[in-house]
Design an enzyme around this catalytic site. Structure first.
Site, PDB file in Angstrom:
ATOM      1  N   HIS A 197       3.632   6.197  11.587  1.00 57.27           N
ATOM      2  CA  HIS A 197       4.897   5.463  11.690  1.00 57.27           C
ATOM      3  C   HIS A 197       6.059   6.390  12.049  1.00 57.27           C
ATOM      4  CE1 HIS A 197       4.387   1.272  10.798  1.00 57.27           C
ATOM      5  NE2 HIS A 197       3.958   1.414   9.567  1.00 57.27           N
ATOM      6  N   ASN A 206       9.040   5.702   4.668  1.00 58.79           N
ATOM      7  CA  ASN A 206      10.403   6.238   4.631  1.00 58.79           C
ATOM      8  C   ASN A 206      10.469   7.612   5.289  1.00 58.79           C
ATOM      9  OD1 ASN A 206      10.932   4.062   2.671  1.00 58.79           O
ATOM     10  ND2 ASN A 206       9.721   5.368   1.314  1.00 58.79           N
ATOM     11  N   GLY A 216       0.802  -1.220   0.000  1.00 63.28           N
ATOM     12  CA  GLY A 216       0.000   0.000   0.000  1.00 63.28           C
ATOM     13  C   GLY A 216       0.833   1.266   0.000  1.00 63.28           C
ATOM     14  N   ALA A 217       1.797   1.343   0.911  1.00 64.88           N
ATOM     15  CA  ALA A 217       2.620   2.536   1.021  1.00 64.88           C
ATOM     16  C   ALA A 217       3.769   2.250   1.970  1.00 64.88           C
ATOM     17  CB  ALA A 217       1.803   3.710   1.554  1.00 64.88           C
ATOM     18  N   MET A 218       4.726   3.193   2.008  1.00 69.89           N
ATOM     19  CA  MET A 218       5.924   2.971   2.813  1.00 69.89           C
ATOM     20  C   MET A 218       6.343   4.249   3.534  1.00 69.89           C
ATOM     21  SD  MET A 218       8.165   0.884   3.840  1.00 69.89           S
ATOM     22  CE  MET A 218       9.368   1.445   5.033  1.00 69.89           C
ATOM     23  N   GLU A 278       0.931   5.729   7.520  1.00 63.45           N
ATOM     24  CA  GLU A 278       2.335   6.037   7.220  1.00 63.45           C
ATOM     25  C   GLU A 278       2.807   7.231   8.040  1.00 63.45           C
ATOM     26  OE1 GLU A 278       3.539   3.630   5.778  1.00 63.45           O
ATOM     27  OE2 GLU A 278       1.706   2.836   4.893  1.00 63.45           O
TER      28      GLU A 278
HETATM   29  N1  TRP Z   1       5.868  -0.675   6.289  1.00 62.43           N
HETATM   30  C1  TRP Z   1       4.894  -0.650   5.230  1.00 62.43           C
HETATM   31  C2  TRP Z   1       3.587  -0.307   5.898  1.00 62.43           C
HETATM   32  O1  TRP Z   1       3.002  -1.095   6.569  1.00 62.43           O
HETATM   33  C3  TRP Z   1       4.773  -1.970   4.530  1.00 62.43           C
HETATM   34  C4  TRP Z   1       5.455  -2.103   3.211  1.00 62.43           C
HETATM   35  C5  TRP Z   1       5.415  -1.248   2.188  1.00 62.43           C
HETATM   36  C6  TRP Z   1       6.203  -3.212   2.731  1.00 62.43           C
HETATM   37  N2  TRP Z   1       6.101  -1.765   1.123  1.00 62.43           N
HETATM   38  C7  TRP Z   1       6.575  -2.936   1.425  1.00 62.43           C
HETATM   39  C8  TRP Z   1       6.587  -4.408   3.287  1.00 62.43           C
HETATM   40  C9  TRP Z   1       7.326  -3.854   0.656  1.00 62.43           C
HETATM   41  C10 TRP Z   1       7.334  -5.317   2.534  1.00 62.43           C
HETATM   42  C11 TRP Z   1       7.694  -5.016   1.237  1.00 62.43           C
HETATM   43  O2  TRP Z   1       3.147   0.768   5.880  1.00 62.43           O
HETATM   44 ZN    ZN Z   2       2.889  -0.028   8.504  1.00 62.30          ZN
END
Ligand code: TRP
Ligand code: ZN
Length: 882
Positions: free
Chosen positions: A306, A270, A266-268, A303
């Protein structure tokens, strides 16, 4: 198959890193096929490990150009390179390592590391993707300050982004330019990000609680610039909410979001530079449904949250993944509950948990919320880690109450700011803030499987006592035969005949809350325990597990009359809905039994009356809408030991038709009464009306009367928002009105062929179409120009939706769909292992199918197992084989 047992990683083997990183300087010289990455890392030996250990860095698919220590270039005999590591023996206690590697982003189809999406460069490093960018100790307990210089062609990539603040920019020879970014916060490599492209931006600002101004930027490809407003509003609401509810303020001067089309999840989160799947950020009323608007709000919040629960305080190792994910899901669920209808949000979350997480917990890949071993960590971004993990945090929050929970979270963030910590550290902060003993509760993190509670009630009229006896039992899972009793909070109420909560005075058993309250949380700790309530003047109806106070299955021998009583009167909105679900399950199960006995299934008239009663009960549209939806086929399947796939589908359809017939005037009225006029707004009140109207219309379409078909067609052609257009399209395409369906699909395609996200919906509507030609259509659609196996959103929309949401067709007794899924998974595994290993899930769930289907499914699993597989797919297939 590939991969052997040596590749299993165990929690018990955890050791701190041998070297710590002081700072990292990276230089990226970006070219599609030959990107050069230079790194300069200052290392210190970790005093907690033995002196003399070699330097071991992770690295994968890297072409090593040069390596130097303190300025001296190393010769080939001074280091070793294996498939996954660079090992340098004999290094001093403190030194600077310089390396240069070459990578090939344009051929990186795994969407992990540095890759291309459309015309841009982007990265995805969680969990272990940074090692595909350069040699590094790619583990979350190594945290460092990063400086990143990005160099690229100025025309093709005018925008160059990375974490933190921009500190320098300039032009270079050959039409190239650079921007240097500095992130002052120490972070693990999995939070690194880089983006380069021809992007446009929507800007805004947020003033934090201490009065600092934060620049907010959403970067997208030019055609998407009109689709950023909702994400921006959601971001600002999240920032405010985290200040108000958790006292958490944002730390950098800039917060950026970038939308990319090709993304595995879904999203990350960073640091300072979130990268989003475009489906989780882009929305406009005419292109996105209410569901999409709400999902975007939730993911943007997730996100953002986080930044504290994940980034400032991160995980010591990947076994602790739920430390950040479970807590952050809990936080985003509470945020969405506050922004929308809280009861509906809870119902949606629980329905998903009970349908999908319970199935995972009962299947071959069942694992504890904190696993103790894995082969490929990417396989553990699961519903168990995220959703069950969130339920555990919710239980802790409910055990502490709001004030102590806030005290506990404050303590956790203060104590561990800048650290990489464990689940124990989180629970210890909660225990220290409250004085509550969580020793037994910790089993929730180590025991897989869904606990089953069996409850019985006994009323003693002479003593005016009501006795509740609760037994708990967790079924064995693949890796754990023995299960211990858990500490389970069971929130209960007792209703009298008038439907009111009786005051609860407990004489036997432990509970939170005050004597005399209408709600008490019982603390179940033993395998079997009895709780006794005093002064109960009449035989009550127990309302059990209010608000779904624990992620368990609960059975109580409810009579139909008792369930009807709860459905009408329970003061707990969640349990009122759940009583309706239980009634419907009983009625549908009875129909399945008739179906299997060769009789014509008939829907119990008591359920019809109950549904009729809902319309007269003065419910809010949001709740009425939820209560009208029959349990889904997947959840119904969960109610059987051997799943009668065809019977479930047939009986649910008959039930829908029966209800449509019996309630036609109520449904008609609701459709008319809930028409909205005026501009589209994605707000709870309007969302509820649209949902109620569309649910009622879809019931009416079950009968396919001319009037109903005409109304859906009208709605399809005149809708000014995607929610209504999509609902009408679905109603037509899922009906037997082949001509209307065809016309609607063609017109929709014509209208939206240039919008990738809307075309995803076009694929989904067809993939979930319950007609017998579904497989042929899915296969044909894989040849459509808008489809690509390389794009995860497309694979999910077509293949995943077909295999998971078109159950009658996927489980067709000819086995052709199993074969189809196996073929796609094998082809995909060579390109994108993460997506392949997720896609295979429905094929691993053969345990509750009849023997013929079991055999067909296992045949395909064995065929997959015979091929050369990625670690990801290997791990799942090996668990799923009989
Ligand atoms: N940390 C991300 C979230 O939960 C999860 C995530 C995004 C992820 N892209 C990924 C995990 C690629 C494994 C691989 O918001
Ligand atoms: Zn997450």
């Amino acid at each position: 198959m590939s991969a052997d047992n040596n590749d299993v990683i165990y929690l018990k083997d955890y050791l701190p890193p041998a070297f710590l990183v002081q700072s990292v300087d990276l230089v990226f010289d970006l070219y599609p096929h030959e990107t050069r990455v230079q790194s300069r890392i200052s290392f210190n030996r970790n005093a907690h490990r033995d002196a003399g250990l070699p330097l071991e860095l992770h690295g994968s698919e890297l072409k090593l150009i040069s390596v130097a220590i303190d300025g001296a270039v190393l010769s080939a005999d001074q280091y070793q390179v294996t498939g996954e590591q660079l090992i340098i023996p004999n290094v001093p206690d403190q030194f600077v390592l310089e390396t240069e590697v070459e990578i090939d982003p344009a051929n990186n189809t795994s969407l992990e590391g540095l890759y291309r999406s459309n015309t841009m460069f982007c990265t995805q490093c969680e969990a272990e993707g940074f090692r595909k960018i350069t040699y590094y100790p790619d583990r979350p307990d190594v945290m460092a300050a990063f400086t990143t210089k990005v160099i690229a062609d100025k025309t093709e990539y005018p925008v160059l982004l990375s974490n933190g603040n921009p500190i320098e920019k300039g032009d270079l020879d050959n039409n190239r330019h650079f921007v240097t970014w500095q992130d002052p916060f120490d972070k693990p490599a999995y939070l690194f990000a880089l983006v380069a492209g021809d992007l446009q931006v929507v800007k805004d600002t947020f003033t934090t609680m201490s009065g600092r101004n934060v620049a907010l930027e959403i970067w997208v490809e030019p055609e998407n610039i009109t689709k950023c407003d909702h994400a921006m509003a959601s971001l600002k609401a999240s920032m405010k909410w985290d200040e108000e509810v958790y006292g958490r303020e944002y730390d950098l001067d800039i917060y950026m979001i970038v939308a990319v089309n090709d993304f595995n999840m879904g999203a990350m989160e960073n640091k300072g530079l979130n990268i989003f799947n475009s489906s989780c950020v882009l929305a406009r009323p005419d292109t996105a449904t209410d569901g999409a608007f709400q999902r975007i709000e939730g993911v943007v919040a997730h996100e953002y949250f986080h930044n504290w629960s994940g980034n400032r305080v991160t995980c010591r190792d990947w076994f602790q993944l739920s430390l950040k994910e479970g807590f952050t899901v809990y936080r985003d669920q509470c945020f969405s509950a506050d922004m929308n209808d809280a009861a509906v949000k809870r119902i949606e979350d629980v329905a998903m948990l009970r349908t999908a997480q319970f199935a995972e917990d009962a299947g071959p890949t069942a694992h504890p919320v904190r696993p103790d071993h894995f082969i490929e960590i990417s396989n553990f971004y699961t519903l168990t880690i995220y959703e069950k993990g969130s339920e555990i945090v919710r239980m802790i929050a409910n055990l502490l109450g709001p004030d102590l929970f806030r005290k506990g979270s404050d303590l956790y963030f203060e104590r561990h700011d800048g650290q990489a910590v464990t689940v124990e550290d989180f629970v210890a902060a909660m225990a220290d803030a409250s004085g509550i003993d969580f020793t037994q509760f910790m089993r929730w993190y180590s025991q897989a499987g869904t606990p089953q509670l069996t409850v019985s009630g006994e009323y003693d009229a002479a003593d005016k006592q009501y006795k509740l006896t609760i037994k708990q039992q967790t079924p064995p899972t693949k890796d754990q035969a023995e299960k211990l009793p858990l500490h389970i909070p069971v929130k209960v109420g007792l209703l009298n005949a008038a439907g009111d909560d009786l005051p609860l005075n407990l004489s036997t058993g432990e509970a939170s809350g005050e004597q005399g309250d209408g709600d008490r949380v019982l603390h179940l700790r033993e395998a079997e325990q009895t709780f006794i309530f005093e002064g109960i003047e009449e035989a009550p109806v127990p309302s059990l597990l209010r608000g779904f106070s624990a992620p368990v299955k609960l059975s109580f021998g409810y009579s139909q009359a008792q369930l009807l009583h709860l459905m009408r009167h329970d003061s707990d909105g969640f349990n009122r809905w759940d009583a309706g679900q239980r009634l419907a399950i009983d009625a549908l199960k009875a129909m399945v039994a008739q179906f299997e006995a060769g009789q014509m299934p008939e829907l119990d008239s008591a359920l019809i009356d109950a549904y009729k009663g809902l319309f007269a009960a003065g419910l809010e549209p949001a709740i009425l809408a939820e209560m009208l939806v029959l349990p889904g086929e997947a959840y119904l399947a969960e109610q059987f030991d051997v799943v009668p796939v065809d019977a479930i589908h047939a009986c649910r359809n008959i039930a829908r038709k029966t209800l449509a017939q019996a309630l036609s005037s109520e449904l008609e009225q609701a459709v008319v009464a809930n028409q909205l006029s005026g501009e589209y707004r994605p707000v709870a009140e309007d969302i509820a009306k649209r949902r109620l109207k569309n649910i009622c219309q879809s019931y009416l379409m079950a009968l396919e009367t001319e009037a109903a078909v005409e109304r859906s067609w009208q709605q399809f052609t005149t809708a000014d928002n995607m929610t209504d257009q999509h609902a009408a399209l679905t109603a037509l395409v899922h009906s037997k009105q082949d001509e209307k369906a065809k016309a609607a699909l063609e017109s929709f395609e014509q209208q939206w062929k240039d919008d990738a996200l809307v075309m995803d919906q076009w694929f989904q509507v067809q993939a979930s179409r319950p007609h017998p030609d579904a497989l042929a259509r899915v296969k044909a659609l894989m040849e459509h120009p808008a489809f690509s196996l390389k794009n995860p959103n497309k694979v999910r929309s077509l293949v995943s939706v077909y295999c998971n949401q078109n159950r009658v067709n996927f489980h067709s007794i000819d086995g052709l769909s199993y074969q189809f899924l196996a073929d796609v998974v094998l082809e995909l595994d060579a390109m994108n292992p993460q997506i392949a290993s997720r896609l295979i899930t429905p094929l691993t769930r053969w345990q509750k199918m009849d023997s013929k289907r079991q055999q067909l499914m296992q045949t395909e699993l064995k065929r997959i197992a015979a091929a050369e597989l990625s670690k990801d797919l290997f791990e799942v297939v090996q668990k799923a084989l009989p």
